[in-house]
Design an enzyme around this catalytic site. Structure first.
Site, PDB file in Angstrom:
ATOM      1  N   ASP A  27     -41.922 -24.703   3.401  1.00  0.00           N
ATOM      2  CA  ASP A  27     -43.197 -24.312   4.518  1.00  0.00           C
ATOM      3  C   ASP A  27     -44.702 -24.691   3.684  1.00  0.00           C
ATOM      4  O   ASP A  27     -44.599 -24.148   2.741  1.00  0.00           O
ATOM      5  CB  ASP A  27     -43.515 -23.101   4.986  1.00  0.00           C
ATOM      6  CG  ASP A  27     -41.870 -22.640   5.737  1.00  0.00           C
ATOM      7  OD1 ASP A  27     -40.895 -23.204   5.587  1.00  0.00           O
ATOM      8  OD2 ASP A  27     -41.952 -21.572   6.528  1.00  0.00           O
ATOM      9  N   LYS A  53     -45.461 -24.969  12.726  1.00  0.00           N
ATOM     10  CA  LYS A  53     -45.243 -23.152  12.578  1.00  0.00           C
ATOM     11  C   LYS A  53     -46.859 -22.741  12.769  1.00  0.00           C
ATOM     12  O   LYS A  53     -47.643 -23.585  12.430  1.00  0.00           O
ATOM     13  CB  LYS A  53     -44.852 -22.984  11.096  1.00  0.00           C
ATOM     14  CG  LYS A  53     -44.975 -21.457  10.548  1.00  0.00           C
ATOM     15  CD  LYS A  53     -44.385 -21.496   9.191  1.00  0.00           C
ATOM     16  CE  LYS A  53     -44.770 -19.801   8.694  1.00  0.00           C
ATOM     17  NZ  LYS A  53     -44.220 -19.945   7.352  1.00  0.00           N
ATOM     18  N   LYS A  61     -41.765 -22.740  14.854  1.00  0.00           N
ATOM     19  CA  LYS A  61     -41.555 -21.370  14.167  1.00  0.00           C
ATOM     20  C   LYS A  61     -43.067 -20.597  14.509  1.00  0.00           C
ATOM     21  O   LYS A  61     -44.268 -21.132  14.366  1.00  0.00           O
ATOM     22  CB  LYS A  61     -41.561 -21.639  12.657  1.00  0.00           C
ATOM     23  CG  LYS A  61     -41.513 -20.394  11.916  1.00  0.00           C
ATOM     24  CD  LYS A  61     -41.303 -20.597  10.258  1.00  0.00           C
ATOM     25  CE  LYS A  61     -41.300 -19.236   9.661  1.00  0.00           C
ATOM     26  NZ  LYS A  61     -40.754 -19.729   8.160  1.00  0.00           N
TER      27      LYS A  61
END
Length: 292
Positions: A138, A201, A237
């Site tokens: 990430d 995300k 996400k």
């Protein structure tokens, strides 16, 4: 006009804040029908169980991982979490101690949570984490480059980090609380996907406001449009402040209504959380559970 500007200009995704808010309000009318044990179980198994504390250590991360190992024996009726997410320097700790099947090793890397460091440092961080066992990475979108509209340099950086990660999933954090508007979230989503992101995300949960349903809606609409154009499925996400089953179900509902059932799997849908795991277990067990 370069290909990134062309992609943004040609997008038909609605980015009017009021229209987005209205669309979300309408979708959420369907949320109560998703408040079922089956959905709660799925949401639990979609969690990237996260510890990102200044006090994290080899011992604490090892204990955290062992708790995930123990879950399979203590709660065999439920599928385990999707991943354990830690700082990049703990990738080897998780990969060494993780014993259960189906749980990925995720890290935050590349100058998390600000993305403010040398590009060479970002590349090295991602490379070292993957070498140590991370199969999900990430990273944070470089908001400075984004706000300066230096899209080519921004996207070149993302592409290099994806190539460095190789087969590991690259999740690009948009930091929607800093982007603020639907228009900016739309642009950031498009740029990330055209730069080979495997997931987009919402947030780091560290500096700015965390996830919002409006941001999730815009991101999912962009994913839907990108899939129609490219044929490539990008995951979604949500992260940052999602603590209750009701909040998690709201994000599930957005994904279900915009992207459909085919996105409701662990390859394409995740929730980054820590306390949510215990909240979902408590709802499923009908009593307070503080397992993690």
């Amino acid at each position: 006009m370069d290909r990134y500007q062309e992609a943004i200009a040609s997008s038909k995704v609605i980015a009017d804040d009021a229209a987005v808010a209205d669309a979300v309000k309408k979708i959420l009318e369907k949320a109560p029908e998703n408040m079922t044990p089956e959905v709660l179980k799925f949401l639990f198994s979609s969690i990237d169980l996260t510890t990102l504390s200044t006090e994290d250590s080899v011992r604490s991360v090892a204990r955290f991982t062992e708790r995930v190992n123990d879950f399979d024996n203590d709660y065999p009726q439920y599928k385990n979490v999707a991943a354990i997410c830690v700082y990049s320097n703990f990738a080897d700790v998780v990969s060494t101690h993780l014993e259960v099947e189906g749980v990925d090793v995720a890290v935050v890397a590349a100058g998390f949570p600000s993305s403010q460091t040398f590009q060479a440092v970002k590349v090295a961080d991602v490379a070292l984490a993957c070498e140590a066992g991370a199969n999900e990475v990430d990273i944070v979108l470089n908001l400075g480059l984004f706000l300066d509209e230096d899209y080519e340099e921004l996207c070149d950086e993302l592409i290099e980090l994806k190539h460095t990660a190789k087969h590991a999933k690259l999740k690009v954090i948009l930091e929607t609380g800093a982007l603020k508007t639907a228009e900016n979230i739309k642009k950031a989503s498009i740029l990330s996907m055209y730069s080979e992101a495997d997931f987009i995300k919402t947030s780091t949960g560290k500096i700015y406001q965390g996830a919002s349903l409006e941001a999730a809606y815009v991101m999912c609409e962009c994913i839907k449009e990108y899939f129609a154009i490219s044929g490539r499925k990008v995951g979604f996400k949500a992260a940052g402040g999602i603590r209750t089953p009701e909040e998690a179900v709201a994000y599930y509902t957005i994904v279900k209504e915009v992207l459909g059932e085919e996105w409701l799997n662990h390859d394409l849908f995740r929730i980054g959380a820590s306390s949510l795991a215990n909240s979902l277990l408590s709802a499923l067990e009908g009593k307070e559970v503080k397992y993690f």
